[in-house]
Write a protein that holds these residues in place. Structure first.
Motif, mmCIF file in Angstrom:
data_model
loop_
_atom_site.group_PDB
_atom_site.id
_atom_site.type_symbol
_atom_site.label_atom_id
_atom_site.label_comp_id
_atom_site.label_asym_id
_atom_site.label_seq_id
_atom_site.Cartn_x
_atom_site.Cartn_y
_atom_site.Cartn_z
ATOM 1 N N GLY A 1 0.792 -1.212 0.000
ATOM 2 C CA GLY A 1 0.000 0.000 0.000
ATOM 3 C C GLY A 1 0.828 1.266 0.000
ATOM 4 O O GLY A 1 2.001 1.279 -0.406
ATOM 5 N N THR B 1 1.594 5.288 2.084
ATOM 6 C CA THR B 1 1.469 6.141 3.266
ATOM 7 C C THR B 1 1.676 7.596 2.874
ATOM 8 O O THR B 1 2.333 7.911 1.882
ATOM 9 C CB THR B 1 2.503 5.780 4.351
ATOM 10 O OG1 THR B 1 3.829 6.009 3.845
ATOM 11 C CG2 THR B 1 2.356 4.344 4.784
ATOM 12 N N GLY C 1 -2.487 6.019 6.187
ATOM 13 C CA GLY C 1 -2.221 4.874 5.344
ATOM 14 C C GLY C 1 -3.468 4.399 4.632
ATOM 15 O O GLY C 1 -4.588 4.620 5.113
ATOM 16 N N ASP C 2 -3.266 3.743 3.493
ATOM 17 C CA ASP C 2 -4.425 3.198 2.782
ATOM 18 C C ASP C 2 -4.819 1.852 3.392
ATOM 19 O O ASP C 2 -4.199 1.367 4.342
ATOM 20 C CB ASP C 2 -4.154 3.098 1.287
ATOM 21 C CG ASP C 2 -3.103 2.056 0.917
ATOM 22 O OD1 ASP C 2 -2.550 1.399 1.831
ATOM 23 O OD2 ASP C 2 -2.822 1.901 -0.288
ATOM 24 N N HIS C 3 -5.874 1.245 2.843
ATOM 25 C CA HIS C 3 -6.407 0.010 3.419
ATOM 26 C C HIS C 3 -5.374 -1.105 3.443
ATOM 27 O O HIS C 3 -5.226 -1.825 4.438
ATOM 28 C CB HIS C 3 -7.637 -0.441 2.623
ATOM 29 C CG HIS C 3 -8.128 -1.807 3.003
ATOM 30 N ND1 HIS C 3 -7.747 -2.948 2.319
ATOM 31 C CD2 HIS C 3 -8.950 -2.226 4.011
ATOM 32 C CE1 HIS C 3 -8.314 -3.996 2.871
ATOM 33 N NE2 HIS C 3 -9.049 -3.587 3.897
ATOM 34 N N ARG C 4 -4.624 -1.255 2.364
ATOM 35 C CA ARG C 4 -3.665 -2.356 2.294
ATOM 36 C C ARG C 4 -2.584 -2.214 3.362
ATOM 37 O O ARG C 4 -2.190 -3.192 4.003
ATOM 38 C CB ARG C 4 -3.043 -2.423 0.898
ATOM 39 C CG ARG C 4 -2.127 -3.609 0.693
ATOM 40 C CD ARG C 4 -1.582 -3.660 -0.719
ATOM 41 N NE ARG C 4 -2.644 -3.880 -1.692
ATOM 42 C CZ ARG C 4 -2.427 -4.061 -2.991
ATOM 43 N NH1 ARG C 4 -1.195 -4.017 -3.468
ATOM 44 N NH2 ARG C 4 -3.428 -4.253 -3.805
ATOM 45 N N ARG D 1 -9.196 -0.498 8.312
ATOM 46 C CA ARG D 1 -9.685 0.623 7.511
ATOM 47 C C ARG D 1 -8.549 1.573 7.167
ATOM 48 O O ARG D 1 -7.614 1.764 7.949
ATOM 49 C CB ARG D 1 -10.769 1.394 8.290
ATOM 50 C CG ARG D 1 -12.005 0.584 8.608
ATOM 51 C CD ARG D 1 -13.045 1.448 9.318
ATOM 52 N NE ARG D 1 -12.581 1.867 10.631
ATOM 53 C CZ ARG D 1 -12.736 1.143 11.731
ATOM 54 N NH1 ARG D 1 -13.328 -0.044 11.675
ATOM 55 N NH2 ARG D 1 -12.313 1.604 12.892
ATOM 56 N N ALA D 2 -8.642 2.207 6.005
ATOM 57 C CA ALA D 2 -7.702 3.264 5.639
ATOM 58 C C ALA D 2 -7.938 4.482 6.519
ATOM 59 O O ALA D 2 -9.031 4.668 7.064
ATOM 60 C CB ALA D 2 -7.888 3.638 4.171
ATOM 61 N N SER E 1 -7.514 5.177 13.189
ATOM 62 C CA SER E 1 -8.635 4.562 12.464
ATOM 63 C C SER E 1 -8.897 3.127 12.889
ATOM 64 O O SER E 1 -10.030 2.647 12.808
ATOM 65 C CB SER E 1 -8.362 4.597 10.960
ATOM 66 O OG SER E 1 -8.252 5.909 10.488
#
Length: 276
Positions: free
Chosen positions: A147, A149, A177-180, A203-204, A238
């Motif tokens: 992912g 950041t 950060g994104d979901h991955r 979750r992102a 998150s």
């Protein structure tokens, strides 16, 4: 490298350094297993390094950067970061889950100088950095994309701070950060769920805030030492409800060295920016 005994007057004159340097860098300290983990351990590493001071492209202790994309108060560069692997057998929260592999992050950064003060003998500045990085992990058999950041940071830097040619940096920042990326740390697949660790899909969003400090001192022309610390706060993150989220605060402390073993005879002037 800068000479420890260089005077303030010399700093105002033209300084020339080797175009190319090869050497060793290393260090160690106590770091958390992952963000918001409640366990950590002592870690250390030694690796070769390469410094290249080209006219357009430079790579040194300040990172890699494109000098063609720069002005008096801005610079476009590349930044990188990394983290150690974690064996899930050694971490109670992750026991029975896949290990966390070696991780690396790399991506573009826009660096803006918000304030300058001092002179060539004791320059100071405040920077805003906005790194966007792709994240990868590896077990040295394969590489996986983990992912992206976004980790903006505002920092105070000072040269010749207390000791000649020493460099101080103190900064604060936040990370998203994104979901991955989030799922790599906080996700729990159904097959790894157990009592006290339910399945969880991360979750992102917001990861946390940090305050960091580092102090680098040249000992000789070829050897420098550095020490630093980082405090991270993950309140309002998150994925605070993940069963792998264990602590609001993390502390990392580390120390290291760099040793230039070979230097090219060709040199380049580096006096255009006292922080270069």
């Amino acid at each position: 490298m800068l000479l420890l005994l260089a005077s303030g007057a010399a700093a105002a004159q033209e300084v020339r350094r080797p175009v190319l340097e090869l050497g060793l860098t290393g260090g160690g300290g106590h770091v958390p297993d992952y963000p918001a983990a409640d366990e950590g351990r002592l870690r250390g590493i030694i690796a070769p390094f390469l410094i290249y001071r080209g006219e357009i492209f430079r790579s040194d202790d300040q990172g890699a950067r494109l000098r063609a994309l720069r002005g008096e108060d801005y610079e476009f560069s590349l930044s990188a970061s990394g983290s150690f692997p974690v064996s899930s057998d050694d971490n109670d929260a992750r026991r029975g889950m896949p290990d966390l592999d070696w991780m690396g992050e790399i991506g573009p950064t826009l660096r803006l100088t918000l304030w300058r003060a001092g002179d060539a003998a004791s320059p100071r500045r405040i920077l805003l950095e906005t790194p966007v990085r792709a994240v990868f992990s590896t077990d040295f058999r394969s590489i996986s994309h983990r992912g992206f950041t976004f980790a903006p940071d505002i920092a105070f830097e000072a040269r010749n701070f207390v000791l000649p040619n020493a460099r101080l940096r103190a900064g604060i920042g936040v990370t998203f950060g994104d979901h991955r990326f989030m799922d790599y740390f906080y996700g729990v697949a159904p097959e790894f769920a157990r009592p006290g660790r339910p399945a969880y899909d991360a979750r992102a969003g917001y990861l946390g805030a940090r305050a960091s400090f580092s102090y680098r001192v040249p000992i000789t022309e070829r050897i420098a030492v550095v020490a630093g610390a980082r405090v991270e706060y993950f309140g309002a993150a998150s994925n605070r409800d993940s069963p792998l989220f264990r602590r609001d605060w993390n502390l990392s402390v580390a120390a290291g060295f760099s040793w230039s073993l070979w230097r090219s005879e060709a040199t380049v002037a580096v006096d255009d920016d006292p922080f270069d």
